[in-house]
Design a protein around this motif. Sequence first.
Motif, PDB file in Angstrom:
ATOM      1  N   GLY A 697       0.781  -1.147   0.105  1.00 33.70           N
ATOM      2  CA  GLY A 697      -0.064  -0.049  -0.008  1.00 33.70           C
ATOM      3  C   GLY A 697       0.693   1.281  -0.052  1.00 33.70           C
ATOM      4  O   GLY A 697       0.533   2.276  -0.750  1.00 33.70           O
ATOM      5  N   CYS A 698       1.963   1.271   0.724  1.00 29.38           N
ATOM      6  CA  CYS A 698       2.726   2.448   0.920  1.00 29.38           C
ATOM      7  C   CYS A 698       3.748   2.522  -0.337  1.00 29.38           C
ATOM      8  O   CYS A 698       3.671   3.526  -0.887  1.00 29.38           O
ATOM      9  CB  CYS A 698       3.775   2.286   2.048  1.00 29.38           C
ATOM     10  SG  CYS A 698       4.869   3.587   2.322  1.00 29.38           S
ATOM     11  N   LEU A 699       3.972   1.305  -1.227  1.00 36.37           N
ATOM     12  CA  LEU A 699       4.551   1.661  -2.511  1.00 36.37           C
ATOM     13  C   LEU A 699       3.572   1.974  -3.516  1.00 36.37           C
ATOM     14  O   LEU A 699       4.149   3.067  -4.323  1.00 36.37           O
ATOM     15  CB  LEU A 699       5.156   0.119  -2.885  1.00 36.37           C
ATOM     16  CG  LEU A 699       6.321  -0.342  -2.243  1.00 36.37           C
ATOM     17  CD1 LEU A 699       6.462  -1.887  -2.403  1.00 36.37           C
ATOM     18  CD2 LEU A 699       7.585   0.221  -2.372  1.00 36.37           C
ATOM     19  N   TRP A 700       2.155   1.708  -3.454  1.00 28.49           N
ATOM     20  CA  TRP A 700       1.363   2.194  -4.265  1.00 28.49           C
ATOM     21  C   TRP A 700       1.052   3.748  -4.251  1.00 28.49           C
ATOM     22  O   TRP A 700       1.069   4.389  -5.203  1.00 28.49           O
ATOM     23  CB  TRP A 700       0.075   1.437  -4.099  1.00 28.49           C
ATOM     24  CG  TRP A 700      -1.136   1.902  -4.893  1.00 28.49           C
ATOM     25  CD1 TRP A 700      -2.177   2.476  -4.508  1.00 28.49           C
ATOM     26  CD2 TRP A 700      -1.316   2.003  -6.392  1.00 28.49           C
ATOM     27  NE1 TRP A 700      -3.163   2.729  -5.493  1.00 28.49           N
ATOM     28  CE2 TRP A 700      -2.384   2.535  -6.714  1.00 28.49           C
ATOM     29  CE3 TRP A 700      -0.184   1.773  -7.297  1.00 28.49           C
ATOM     30  CZ2 TRP A 700      -2.765   2.721  -8.079  1.00 28.49           C
ATOM     31  CZ3 TRP A 700      -0.757   1.929  -8.717  1.00 28.49           C
ATOM     32  CH2 TRP A 700      -1.785   2.301  -9.236  1.00 28.49           C
ATOM     33  N   LEU A 701       0.903   4.339  -3.159  1.00 28.83           N
ATOM     34  CA  LEU A 701       0.833   5.586  -2.723  1.00 28.83           C
ATOM     35  C   LEU A 701       2.029   6.490  -3.096  1.00 28.83           C
ATOM     36  O   LEU A 701       1.923   7.390  -3.848  1.00 28.83           O
ATOM     37  CB  LEU A 701       0.783   6.072  -1.289  1.00 28.83           C
ATOM     38  CG  LEU A 701      -0.631   5.433  -0.354  1.00 28.83           C
ATOM     39  CD1 LEU A 701      -0.581   5.848   1.064  1.00 28.83           C
ATOM     40  CD2 LEU A 701      -1.916   6.165  -1.013  1.00 28.83           C
ATOM     41  N   ALA A 702       3.327   5.783  -3.057  1.00 30.28           N
ATOM     42  CA  ALA A 702       4.346   6.698  -3.400  1.00 30.28           C
ATOM     43  C   ALA A 702       4.535   6.543  -4.878  1.00 30.28           C
ATOM     44  O   ALA A 702       4.930   7.495  -5.647  1.00 30.28           O
ATOM     45  CB  ALA A 702       5.776   5.815  -3.016  1.00 30.28           C
ATOM     46  N   ALA A 703       4.129   5.381  -5.445  1.00 32.78           N
ATOM     47  CA  ALA A 703       4.078   5.466  -7.060  1.00 32.78           C
ATOM     48  C   ALA A 703       3.096   6.211  -7.588  1.00 32.78           C
ATOM     49  O   ALA A 703       3.199   7.102  -8.837  1.00 32.78           O
ATOM     50  CB  ALA A 703       3.701   4.031  -7.455  1.00 32.78           C
ATOM     51  N   ALA A 732      -6.296   8.059   2.405  1.00 31.72           N
ATOM     52  CA  ALA A 732      -7.426   7.980   3.271  1.00 31.72           C
ATOM     53  C   ALA A 732      -7.408   6.461   3.571  1.00 31.72           C
ATOM     54  O   ALA A 732      -7.798   6.037   4.904  1.00 31.72           O
ATOM     55  CB  ALA A 732      -8.614   8.936   2.801  1.00 31.72           C
ATOM     56  N   ALA A 733      -7.869   5.738   2.741  1.00 31.29           N
ATOM     57  CA  ALA A 733      -8.302   4.430   2.876  1.00 31.29           C
ATOM     58  C   ALA A 733      -7.046   3.602   3.382  1.00 31.29           C
ATOM     59  O   ALA A 733      -7.517   2.806   4.578  1.00 31.29           O
ATOM     60  CB  ALA A 733      -8.434   3.810   1.574  1.00 31.29           C
ATOM     61  N   LEU A 734      -5.730   3.875   3.096  1.00 37.66           N
ATOM     62  CA  LEU A 734      -4.769   3.394   3.955  1.00 37.66           C
ATOM     63  C   LEU A 734      -4.667   3.547   5.216  1.00 37.66           C
ATOM     64  O   LEU A 734      -4.432   2.546   6.185  1.00 37.66           O
ATOM     65  CB  LEU A 734      -3.350   3.304   3.102  1.00 37.66           C
ATOM     66  CG  LEU A 734      -2.362   2.543   3.591  1.00 37.66           C
ATOM     67  CD1 LEU A 734      -1.443   2.065   2.348  1.00 37.66           C
ATOM     68  CD2 LEU A 734      -1.546   3.344   4.719  1.00 37.66           C
ATOM     69  N   GLU A 735      -4.703   4.725   5.574  1.00 41.17           N
ATOM     70  CA  GLU A 735      -4.735   5.291   6.930  1.00 41.17           C
ATOM     71  C   GLU A 735      -5.952   4.794   7.856  1.00 41.17           C
ATOM     72  O   GLU A 735      -5.683   4.083   8.913  1.00 41.17           O
ATOM     73  CB  GLU A 735      -4.635   6.803   7.313  1.00 41.17           C
ATOM     74  CG  GLU A 735      -3.115   7.313   6.417  1.00 41.17           C
ATOM     75  CD  GLU A 735      -2.939   8.753   6.792  1.00 41.17           C
ATOM     76  OE1 GLU A 735      -1.996   9.173   6.770  1.00 41.17           O
ATOM     77  OE2 GLU A 735      -4.121   9.374   6.694  1.00 41.17           O
ATOM     78  N   ALA A 736      -6.871   4.846   7.189  1.00 40.07           N
ATOM     79  CA  ALA A 736      -8.148   4.262   7.934  1.00 40.07           C
ATOM     80  C   ALA A 736      -8.079   2.531   8.290  1.00 40.07           C
ATOM     81  O   ALA A 736      -8.441   2.382   9.345  1.00 40.07           O
ATOM     82  CB  ALA A 736      -9.296   4.493   7.277  1.00 40.07           C
ATOM     83  N   LYS A 737      -7.340   1.867   7.477  1.00 40.16           N
ATOM     84  CA  LYS A 737      -7.525   0.533   7.744  1.00 40.16           C
ATOM     85  C   LYS A 737      -6.308   0.076   8.251  1.00 40.16           C
ATOM     86  O   LYS A 737      -6.398  -1.215   9.024  1.00 40.16           O
ATOM     87  CB  LYS A 737      -7.613  -0.265   6.039  1.00 40.16           C
ATOM     88  CG  LYS A 737      -8.841   0.039   5.333  1.00 40.16           C
ATOM     89  CD  LYS A 737      -8.786  -0.373   4.020  1.00 40.16           C
ATOM     90  CE  LYS A 737     -10.185  -0.209   3.347  1.00 40.16           C
ATOM     91  NZ  LYS A 737     -10.163  -0.936   1.846  1.00 40.16           N
ATOM     92  N   LEU A 738      -5.053   0.759   8.400  1.00 40.66           N
ATOM     93  CA  LEU A 738      -3.855   0.154   8.818  1.00 40.66           C
ATOM     94  C   LEU A 738      -3.322   0.923  10.177  1.00 40.66           C
ATOM     95  O   LEU A 738      -2.621   0.390  10.618  1.00 40.66           O
ATOM     96  CB  LEU A 738      -2.842   0.336   7.522  1.00 40.66           C
ATOM     97  CG  LEU A 738      -3.064  -1.070   6.603  1.00 40.66           C
ATOM     98  CD1 LEU A 738      -1.956  -1.027   5.573  1.00 40.66           C
ATOM     99  CD2 LEU A 738      -3.602  -2.250   7.160  1.00 40.66           C
ATOM    100  N   TRP A 739      -3.400   2.305   9.986  1.00 40.82           N
ATOM    101  CA  TRP A 739      -2.836   3.081  11.115  1.00 40.82           C
ATOM    102  C   TRP A 739      -3.573   2.814  12.341  1.00 40.82           C
ATOM    103  O   TRP A 739      -4.743   2.984  12.678  1.00 40.82           O
ATOM    104  CB  TRP A 739      -3.083   4.733  10.765  1.00 40.82           C
ATOM    105  CG  TRP A 739      -2.298   5.581  11.660  1.00 40.82           C
ATOM    106  CD1 TRP A 739      -3.061   6.329  12.725  1.00 40.82           C
ATOM    107  CD2 TRP A 739      -1.053   5.477  12.112  1.00 40.82           C
ATOM    108  NE1 TRP A 739      -2.187   6.910  13.430  1.00 40.82           N
ATOM    109  CE2 TRP A 739      -0.909   6.469  13.252  1.00 40.82           C
ATOM    110  CE3 TRP A 739       0.167   5.042  11.336  1.00 40.82           C
ATOM    111  CZ2 TRP A 739       0.490   6.918  13.443  1.00 40.82           C
ATOM    112  CZ3 TRP A 739       1.438   5.322  12.114  1.00 40.82           C
ATOM    113  CH2 TRP A 739       1.354   6.330  13.068  1.00 40.82           C
TER     114      TRP A 739
END
Length: 946
Positions: A697-703, A732-739
């Motif tokens: 997910g982090c790689l995708w955001l950076a890409a 927003a989706a990644l932070e909601a699901k993983l942070w």
Amino acid sequence: MVGPTTLFHRRKHSWPPEEFITKTTLQLLDFDSAAPPPHAWRRRLNCHANILKEFTITFREAIKMVRLGIRLWSYVREEASHGRKAPIDPFTKENCKPSASQGVPLGGMGSGSISRGFRGEFKQWQITPGTCDPSPMMSNQFSIFISREGGHKKYASVLAPGQHGSLGKTRDKGISSWGWNLNGQHSTYHALFPRAWTVYDGEPDPELKISCRQISPFIPNNYRDSSLPAAVFVYTLVNTGKERAKVSLLFTWANSIGGTSHMLGGHVNEPFVGEDGVSGVLLHHKTGKGNPPVTFAISACETQNVNVTVLPCFGLSEDSSFTAKDMWDKMEKDGKFDQENFNSGPSVPSTAGDTICAAVSATAWVEAHGKCTVSFALSWSSPKVKFSKGSTYDRRYTKFYGTSPRAAVDLVHDALTHYKRWEEDIEAWQNPILRDERLPEWYKFTLFNELYFLVAGGTVWIDSASVRANGNSQLQQSDLGNSDGGVDSKDQQNNRDNCDSNGIESNGEASVTDQSNGLFVDTSHVDDDVGRFLYLEGVEYVMWNTYDVHFYASYALLMLFPKIELNIQRDFAKAVLSEDGRKVKFLAEGNLGIRKVRGAVPHDLGMHDPWNEMNAYNIHDTSKWKDLNPKFVLQVYRDFAATGDYQFGIDVWPAVRAAMEYMEQFDRDNDDLIENDGFPDQTYDTWTVHGVSAYCGCLWLAALQAAAAMALQIGDKFFAELCKNKFLNAKAALEAKLWNGTYFNYDSGASSNSKSIQTDQLAGQWYTASSGLPPIFEDSKIKSTLQKIFDFNVMKTKGGRMGAVNGMHPDGKVDETCMQSREIWTGVTYAAAATMILSGMEEQGFTTAEGIFTAGWSEEGFGYWFQTPEGWTMDGHYRSLIYMRPLAIWGMQWALSLPKAILDAPKINMMDRVHMSPRSRRFSHNSRVVTHKAKCFGDSSLSCSC
């Protein structure tokens, strides 16, 4: 960035040369670079070289992997029946067990390599692509013969410790009859790649100080000399006695490329006399299995005070007409060979079962309290590279030396006449780092020594002219564009599910398609061409340019040989737009698929026929991996921003766009964030991921951010808006699901390890910061995550003395979900350290990386110097020696010295966006618009609008 003060006031792992060599000796050697440098990795020659211990899997892991193991065993046998190696073969073990005895390898990049252990043995033979024989050839040695005026004192010894089994048998006529008299207690080795120093401080003669300086032509931004298969050995002799000494140095070499190749027969040796006093012996080696021949040259340089003689041929068996014992006795008696040996011509070809060797002697008188320098050189000319499925190319160095076997003579001549310039260039490159008082001592020399892999990592560097002559269409066609621009997700899924409809012709032959419209600039036609470059994932994982691992290692090439790095990215950009419909069985599940799906970044460029048959890796279907495409986009943007090469950006843009479009199929719930599919679908290929993952997910955001920034600079503003909208929604989706308030959970699933702390969870942020882009998360979240990794994955792993474990539970227990979650990966640890440095956490970063040094390189560690593995377990057992990923230490140096191009790169505001509906922000919905823009780029026109 690092401040002006020293990072560490303590000098842990500082090895000043005075602790290994007396100050008097250092002063005596303080001329002509004979003394070892202040910063180097050091060992005494009498150090015990312990046998290394390989990892084992647990019973639970074995149960999980039993089906894979059976299929892999069957595949290995099948490949062997065709005379080929499997890229991954855990079942076949080398007879020579790996030990803690490695040293700096010889030669430049891509022309075959030979390593040299710190005790002097020549080993780790990689002349033939994809093969590595670790066994030392003990007949390949330097020896010394010393006599004083009056004849009262004589010394004769091989300049290596005689700790090798049966050596020293007096009745033997082979090499065990030689004088293995060196104890090594007063002899030391000092490594600072690409050079190494061996200092004999009164051994074997108490009144003679000896320094051997090993020099190889690894010179950043020198794309000529860095390709040469040659090395120089400069001996500096200092006589502290009251009588002058006659000193003869001897260089012996077997006609062998490792293993049992010397026993095959048909090998020929011949003497030569070259220009400028360079003379020696050529050893013409007839290789087996249809591989191209190899010619070695061993030589020395005759000067006013140095006399060179040769023995073109001697044997190692008792039946030889001139045995190894005869050779040794001749040197002990006369200190030289007969001058008429230069006129002997080529030897009779060797017979099967016999080993022939050659010797070069250089003799000099060293006055009382005087000094003398004697120089030797070695070259190995193997002009042709032949891969196991038939493709043959010329190596890079043949562009300058031709393909004749006698190029070996020119190579040693140029090495002996140019090595001082090489050293000047090497010192100019290294000194700014070595003299940087901010940096820890261990880091300075480990940074350079980890570069050993670019020589010893099976590198192949070919001349582009031979690509055109070879006629291989996939490698020769260098255009990257495609006529339709978009990648339809449904079509791609059909490609994988229905192999028979994708390029499998009625005769059973596969078709490989490369859809293009000539957007790529073929660099083989310009003067600036630097050829094509391959390096292995590792000597045990035999796949060329493994891309998920190159993601970590590529900083070294970008900083030192940026033109090679750009060409690697061009190769993968072309590969993105190609398809190979040949059927492949994937071993993890036993399912069938096609070798290469269009739009997917390949795992590797192949093994048996690189460039033409990609994806040698067949454990999983990597067209479904979630990290490869984002890693491609991130590397391309970083390289584009760092080099400022606008044409490169134009060339690869269609592939960047296609790679981003391809990933859209993995967004299952239309939140613009990709999901993993419940199997190990990323570089951690035994570590299962469910739903959204921190790593991918982090790689995708950076890409998304990198693609938006690149689109703006290329001129495709509409695509930039697409990426910016996706980025904000996906974030927003990644932070909601993983942070979770402290760090990002491993994944969004409900498994026992879903809340694990993954060391590599901010890999995307690493690249974002490295590329001059805004952080993908708030600074507080980045630092909180990194501190959690440091406190748990680093410091709870043997007190920070082993590196960062891949996975750690929140309760401080190692995540033992699988083999890889419980391992410490060297390259990932370096990458985490680089991310910390980029985030202003320098002390944590260097402490994290120091664990790899402590466990791998220090005297108290496990012995992995110059063979750094992919990783080790908590008890220090290795997996996959001599591995690519540890080159990520150069990501730390990149973080410490971001280039001006990155610092001054145009800034992108990801918060400034045009609102789009869910349908209109899908890549596939806008593919026609994007295609129109790509055609404008092909005309170098950036004025067209959407």
